[in-house]
Enzyme design. Structure first.
Site, PDB file in Angstrom:
ATOM      1  N   TYR A  28      -4.042 -15.798   4.433  1.00  0.00           N
ATOM      2  CA  TYR A  28      -2.561 -16.081   4.566  1.00  0.00           C
ATOM      3  C   TYR A  28      -2.445 -15.098   5.880  1.00  0.00           C
ATOM      4  O   TYR A  28      -1.554 -15.957   6.863  1.00  0.00           O
ATOM      5  CB  TYR A  28      -1.953 -15.215   3.517  1.00  0.00           C
ATOM      6  N   ALA A  59      -3.616 -14.963  -2.724  1.00  0.00           N
ATOM      7  CA  ALA A  59      -4.255 -13.964  -3.374  1.00  0.00           C
ATOM      8  C   ALA A  59      -4.095 -14.431  -5.082  1.00  0.00           C
ATOM      9  O   ALA A  59      -5.188 -14.149  -5.832  1.00  0.00           O
ATOM     10  CB  ALA A  59      -3.703 -12.507  -3.288  1.00  0.00           C
ATOM     11  N   CYS A  83      -5.123 -10.330   1.718  1.00  0.00           N
ATOM     12  CA  CYS A  83      -4.200  -9.283   1.927  1.00  0.00           C
ATOM     13  C   CYS A  83      -2.805  -9.721   1.564  1.00  0.00           C
ATOM     14  O   CYS A  83      -2.273 -10.781   1.750  1.00  0.00           O
ATOM     15  CB  CYS A  83      -4.355  -9.041   3.480  1.00  0.00           C
ATOM     16  N   VAL A  84      -2.238  -8.638   1.007  1.00  0.00           N
ATOM     17  CA  VAL A  84      -0.667  -8.604   0.498  1.00  0.00           C
ATOM     18  C   VAL A  84      -0.057  -7.497   1.240  1.00  0.00           C
ATOM     19  O   VAL A  84      -0.154  -6.449   0.969  1.00  0.00           O
ATOM     20  CB  VAL A  84      -0.648  -8.663  -1.081  1.00  0.00           C
ATOM     21  N   GLU A  88      10.338  -7.461   1.438  1.00  0.00           N
ATOM     22  CA  GLU A  88      11.641  -7.088   0.676  1.00  0.00           C
ATOM     23  C   GLU A  88      11.967  -7.486  -0.676  1.00  0.00           C
ATOM     24  O   GLU A  88      13.055  -7.170  -1.226  1.00  0.00           O
ATOM     25  CB  GLU A  88      12.909  -7.687   1.754  1.00  0.00           C
ATOM     26  N   THR A  89      10.973  -8.320  -1.190  1.00  0.00           N
ATOM     27  CA  THR A  89      11.164  -8.577  -2.682  1.00  0.00           C
ATOM     28  C   THR A  89      10.161  -8.301  -3.661  1.00  0.00           C
ATOM     29  O   THR A  89       9.299  -7.493  -3.236  1.00  0.00           O
ATOM     30  CB  THR A  89      11.052 -10.201  -2.542  1.00  0.00           C
ATOM     31  N   HIS A  91       8.119  -9.963  -4.980  1.00  0.00           N
ATOM     32  CA  HIS A  91       7.044 -10.947  -5.052  1.00  0.00           C
ATOM     33  C   HIS A  91       5.633  -9.985  -4.601  1.00  0.00           C
ATOM     34  O   HIS A  91       4.684 -10.352  -5.279  1.00  0.00           O
ATOM     35  CB  HIS A  91       7.104 -11.966  -4.094  1.00  0.00           C
ATOM     36  N   ASN A 115     -13.462  -6.438  -5.436  1.00  0.00           N
ATOM     37  CA  ASN A 115     -12.224  -6.900  -5.242  1.00  0.00           C
ATOM     38  C   ASN A 115     -11.742  -6.193  -3.854  1.00  0.00           C
ATOM     39  O   ASN A 115     -11.816  -4.995  -3.893  1.00  0.00           O
ATOM     40  CB  ASN A 115     -11.334  -6.399  -6.398  1.00  0.00           C
ATOM     41  N   ARG A 129      -8.010  -1.248   7.492  1.00  0.00           N
ATOM     42  CA  ARG A 129      -8.787  -1.360   6.282  1.00  0.00           C
ATOM     43  C   ARG A 129      -9.730  -2.580   6.558  1.00  0.00           C
ATOM     44  O   ARG A 129     -10.826  -2.556   5.849  1.00  0.00           O
ATOM     45  CB  ARG A 129      -7.996  -1.517   5.030  1.00  0.00           C
TER      46      ARG A 129
END
EC number: 2.5.1.78
Length: 183
Positions: A28, A59, A83-84, A88-89, A91, A115, A129
């Protein structure tokens, strides 16, 4: 700051026969994913292992792809990458928690999974990271999978002789009616 901490790193495991891992990545954020993959590939190659790479949309699909591969292929272990970044939500929480939980459950079922799905507050945290020259979390995820493979191979042929074992002759023992217990 997390980027300046040092951590103990286990020595690389050694293998008497080759290992084959599947790297599953959600690209993503492509640049971050590319760094994660580079770190994972280098770690696997450092133990003379081989790898295959597959990309999935996000993910949440990483654990599903690992499950499919486990049922239909012959990999020794898996490296989950992606990667996440918090938005603003809610989710973010859903994706982080559900992907991590699914990977954890598969691990508890015996799959050897490292992981490396980053869950971060901002892009800069992800860059640090993912970078193989900084925190190298892709390499760390591959190392985790390799260590689990080594443990699985070490303990794979051992049995403890614990748990339910059917009697050798269940019909004969079923007729035993002298009040004693059957072990």
């Amino acid at each position: 700051m997390a980027g300046t901490e040092t951590h103990y790193i286990l020595p690389r495991p050694e293998f008497d026969r080759p290992v084959k891992l599947l790297i599953v990545v959600a690209p993503y954020y492509k640049d971050i994913a590319d760094d994660l993959v580079a770190g994972a590939k280098a770690e696997i190659e450092a133990v003379e292992g081989s790898w295959e790479l597959v990309e999935v949309p996000g993910a949440l699909e990483v654990p599903t792809a690992i499950g499919i591969a486990d049922r239909t292929s012959n990999f020794d272990g898996y490296v989950a990458l992606g990667c996440v970044i918090r938005g603003e939500t809610t989710h973010y929480e859903t994706v982080c928690n559900d992907s991590s939980r699914a990977i954890q459950l598969m691990g508890l079922q015996g799959l050897c999974i490292g992981n490396g799905i980053l869950t971060v507050e901002n892009r800069q945290q992800a860059v640090v990271r993912a970078d193989p020259d900084q925190q190298n979390k892709g390499g760390g995820a591959a190392a985790a999978a390799l260590h689990l493979i080594a443990l699985a191979r070490k303990w794979g042929g051992q049995t403890k002789g614990v748990g339910f074992k059917p009697p050798a002759d269940p019909i004969r023992l079923a007729g035993k009616n002298d009040g004693s217990t059957i072990a």
